[in-house]
Enzyme design. Structure first.
Site, mmCIF file in Angstrom:
data_model
loop_
_atom_site.group_PDB
_atom_site.id
_atom_site.type_symbol
_atom_site.label_atom_id
_atom_site.label_comp_id
_atom_site.label_asym_id
_atom_site.label_seq_id
_atom_site.Cartn_x
_atom_site.Cartn_y
_atom_site.Cartn_z
ATOM 1 N N GLY A 187 0.825 -1.217 0.000
ATOM 2 C CA GLY A 187 0.000 0.000 0.000
ATOM 3 C C GLY A 187 0.854 1.259 0.000
ATOM 4 N N GLU A 205 -6.460 2.238 6.763
ATOM 5 C CA GLU A 205 -5.748 1.161 7.477
ATOM 6 C C GLU A 205 -6.515 0.783 8.733
ATOM 7 O OE1 GLU A 205 -2.985 -1.002 7.320
ATOM 8 O OE2 GLU A 205 -3.788 -1.552 9.292
ATOM 9 N N HIS A 454 33.612 9.194 5.622
ATOM 10 C CA HIS A 454 32.995 10.518 5.761
ATOM 11 C C HIS A 454 33.094 11.264 4.440
ATOM 12 C CE1 HIS A 454 31.723 14.238 7.599
ATOM 13 N NE2 HIS A 454 32.747 14.848 7.004
HETATM 14 P P1 NAI Z 1 0.673 -6.366 4.764
HETATM 15 O O1 NAI Z 1 0.264 -7.575 5.506
HETATM 16 O O2 NAI Z 1 2.065 -5.868 4.855
HETATM 17 O O3 NAI Z 1 -0.290 -5.148 5.144
HETATM 18 C C1 NAI Z 1 -1.693 -5.241 5.007
HETATM 19 C C2 NAI Z 1 -2.345 -4.183 5.855
HETATM 20 O O4 NAI Z 1 -3.738 -4.165 5.529
HETATM 21 C C3 NAI Z 1 -2.234 -4.429 7.352
HETATM 22 O O5 NAI Z 1 -1.680 -3.291 7.945
HETATM 23 C C4 NAI Z 1 -3.690 -4.664 7.776
HETATM 24 O O6 NAI Z 1 -3.959 -4.132 9.068
HETATM 25 C C5 NAI Z 1 -4.469 -3.907 6.704
HETATM 26 N N1 NAI Z 1 -5.861 -4.379 6.503
HETATM 27 C C6 NAI Z 1 -6.287 -5.661 6.388
HETATM 28 N N2 NAI Z 1 -7.627 -5.699 6.172
HETATM 29 C C7 NAI Z 1 -8.062 -4.405 6.138
HETATM 30 C C8 NAI Z 1 -9.345 -3.788 5.940
HETATM 31 N N3 NAI Z 1 -10.442 -4.486 5.710
HETATM 32 N N4 NAI Z 1 -9.414 -2.430 5.973
HETATM 33 C C9 NAI Z 1 -8.295 -1.706 6.203
HETATM 34 N N5 NAI Z 1 -7.072 -2.234 6.396
HETATM 35 C C10 NAI Z 1 -6.946 -3.572 6.350
HETATM 36 O O7 NAI Z 1 0.273 -6.701 3.254
HETATM 37 P P2 NAI Z 1 0.672 -6.079 1.835
HETATM 38 O O8 NAI Z 1 1.139 -4.682 1.938
HETATM 39 O O9 NAI Z 1 -0.495 -6.397 0.964
HETATM 40 O O10 NAI Z 1 1.899 -6.966 1.409
HETATM 41 C C11 NAI Z 1 1.718 -8.373 1.221
HETATM 42 C C12 NAI Z 1 2.973 -9.129 1.567
HETATM 43 O O11 NAI Z 1 3.980 -8.853 0.619
HETATM 44 C C13 NAI Z 1 3.505 -8.774 2.930
HETATM 45 O O12 NAI Z 1 3.885 -9.934 3.595
HETATM 46 C C14 NAI Z 1 4.684 -7.905 2.630
HETATM 47 O O13 NAI Z 1 5.689 -8.018 3.617
HETATM 48 C C15 NAI Z 1 5.153 -8.408 1.270
HETATM 49 N N6 NAI Z 1 5.751 -7.330 0.526
HETATM 50 C C16 NAI Z 1 6.972 -6.884 0.888
HETATM 51 C C17 NAI Z 1 7.549 -5.815 0.249
HETATM 52 C C18 NAI Z 1 8.861 -5.340 0.696
HETATM 53 O O14 NAI Z 1 9.571 -6.073 1.371
HETATM 54 N N7 NAI Z 1 9.242 -4.119 0.367
HETATM 55 C C19 NAI Z 1 6.879 -5.132 -0.846
HETATM 56 C C20 NAI Z 1 5.588 -5.655 -1.128
HETATM 57 C C21 NAI Z 1 5.066 -6.714 -0.451
#
Ligand code: NAI
Length: 475
Positions: A187, A205, A454
């Site tokens: 997100g 969120e 540095h």
């Molecule tokens: P996430 O699990 O990191 O975050 C999802 C968020 O959505 C949570 O904060 C949750 O509280 C919220 N949420 C859930 N249901 C909701 C609702 N009905 N209304 C409002 N908020 C709600 O999942 P995300 O961002 O989709 O990523 C998926 C996976 O992919 C994760 O495990 C993430 O770590 C991984 N990922 C990692 C990246 C990185 O390392 N840079 C980049 C993209 C993804």
């Protein structure tokens, strides 16, 4: 008689391909089965790599608007050529996926295009796109099929107005209003891309904070920085539905605290509420392979899948790694594929889960390794804190990248580093000093006494480490 492989890997993402290459390096006769036309899985095709390409491009666009003039670089009529931006991203993806094909060839890995399914503990059935099937014999199988985006039951993906991260990488026009559900990595990253390109982005969120389990203090700091950049947040709110009429979505949500109902309009809704393991059609049920209630495949300490019946307790020839098994769903965590390959070749494969870094690629970036203050308190571990803001770092000032700070957490008694948290420029690269020191069980003093050239951003880490002993040289 068809070849018998030592290992067949199902899935060619960052877990599967590194596992296959390691197995081949160790002399195992290895094959990979991939259902998609290109190798690399979600990460290379529709995840980490294309999102970083768009993050880098959109950072340039935002800098042209908001930063270059202060450097004395004057630009007129800055325009967005989205088609070129997307084309460049596609080229980056292609170069990377071709790179995997090259590595497979170089390491003499056989590839099968089609869907892989366990037929027995030593047979993988490959179903090609035209429906034809082939059975591949193998001594070991590695399941590395990754994960897919969670869908909200009351807000199904339609691929145009209600989208997942995959479609958010290919929008052909910048949305006027974008609502992002979920303030996790996806997100915040893809919300940043489209905000920088001109969309009015609101993130809804459920939790009271952004960035999931990342350090609360620094999450709050990042929240304020993103708000300053123009991203809007509705925290502590649960989305409950969406109605799409004439390509406009009305997203309903209610506040968690008091259930107050509200709604917001958007022309694109990006649902980023986590991912789930992708295990459908793998033949797990037929073999009685155990999954937890969330669908993650259960494995023993050698990544061998457990059986639901406990008879036998695990299948010694079937391994599972990456997003398919419990743990953080991160591309680099799937290096478990290497450990699994080493184990099946008779070596000591090992993964240190205490030092898996996490990064959110906003600008500034948010990177962390080890425990947060919240986790240390929960575990009753006494700790000392050292912090340092990038506003006091010479290189950050020279680069006009002064947003953010470093936090080093060390054991009160032993001084061993327990966690490092960074919001700041190139935090994604800076964090690896902390990973290396923690891997060697180093102390804050080790970090503070190590040379840091540095002027570099990395000096902020050293100063924060000095801060653990109240010795920062902060102005
Ligand atoms: P996430 O699990 O990191 O975050 C999802 C968020 O959505 C949570 O904060 C949750 O509280 C919220 N949420 C859930 N249901 C909701 C609702 N009905 N209304 C409002 N908020 C709600 O999942 P995300 O961002 O989709 O990523 C998926 C996976 O992919 C994760 O495990 C993430 O770590 C991984 N990922 C990692 C990246 C990185 O390392 N840079 C980049 C993209 C993804």
């Amino acid at each position: 008689m068809a070849d018998t492989f030592d290992l067949v890997v199902i899935g060619s993402g960052p877990g599967g391909y590194v596992g296959a290459i390691r197995a081949a390096q160790l002399g195992l006769k290895t094959a990979v089965v991939e259902k998609d036309p290109t190798f690399g899985g979600t990460c290379l095709n529709v995840g980490c790599i294309p999102s970083k390409a768009l993050l880098d491009s959109s950072e340039h666009f935002a800098a042209a608007h908001h930063e270059l003039a202060a450097h004395g670089v004057l630009t007129k009529n800055i325009e967005l050529d989205l088609a070129t931006m997307l084309k460049r991203k596609d080229k980056v993806v292609l170069d990377n996926t071709n790179g995997i094909a090259f590595l497979f060839k170089k390491n003499k890995i056989t590839t099968f295009q089609g869907r892989g399914r366990l037929k027995s503990t030593n047979e993988v059935e490959v179903t090609r796109a035209d429906g034809s099937k082939e059975i591949v014999q193998t001594r070991n199988v590695m399941l590395a099929t990754g994960s897919v985006a969670n869908e909200l039951p009351f807000m199904r993906f339609d691929g145009r107005t209600v989208i997942s991260s995959t479609e958010a990488l290919t929008l052909s026009a910048v949305p006027k209003k974008m609502v992002v559900i979920g303030a996790g990595a996806i997100g915040l990253e893809l919300g940043s891309v489209w905000m920088r390109l001109g969309a009015d982005v609101t993130v809804i969120e459920f939790a009271g904070k952004i960035a999931g389990p990342m350090d609360a203090g620094l999450s709050d700091r990042l929240l304020r920085i993103l708000q300053k950049q123009g991203m809007k947040f509705i925290l502590g709110a649960k989305t409950t539905g969406a109605e799409v009429k004439k390509s406009i979505a009305v997203v309903q949500f209610e506040t968690v605290k008091d259930g107050a109902k509200n709604s917001i309009e958007a022309d694109v809704v990006l649902v980023a509420v986590g991912r789930k393991p992708y295990s459908e059609g793998l033949g797990l049920e037929e073999l009685g392979i155990a999954k937890d209630p969330r669908g993650f495949v259960l494995v023993n300490e050698h990544y061998q899948v457990m059986t639901a019946t406990n008879r036998p307790p695990s299948y010694p020839s079937i391994f599972a790694i990456g997003d398919l098994i419990p743990g953080p769903m991160l591309a680099h965590k799937a290096e478990e594929g290497v450990a699994a390959a080493e184990i099946m070749a008779g070596h000591n494969g090992h993964v240190n889960y205490e030092t898996v870094p996490g990064v959110i690629y906003t600008w500034p970036e948010f990177a962390a390794v080890g425990l947060t203050e919240e986790q240390l308190k929960e575990k009753n571990i006494n700790y000392k804190v050292g912090t340092f803001p990038f506003s006091a770092n010479g290189r950050a000032r020279a680069a006009m990248q002064t947003d953010g700070m470093v936090k080093v957490l060390a054991d009160s008694k032993s001084d061993r580093i327990l966690g490092v948290h960074i919001v700041g420029p190139r935090a994604s690269d800076l964090i690896h000093e902390a990973v290396a020191i923690m891997e060697f069980k180093g102390s804050a003093e080790d970090m503070a006494r190590s040379f840091h050239a540095h002027p570099t951003f990395s000096e902020a880490l050293r100063e924060a480490a000095l801060g653990v002993d109240s010795r920062t040289r902060q102005m």
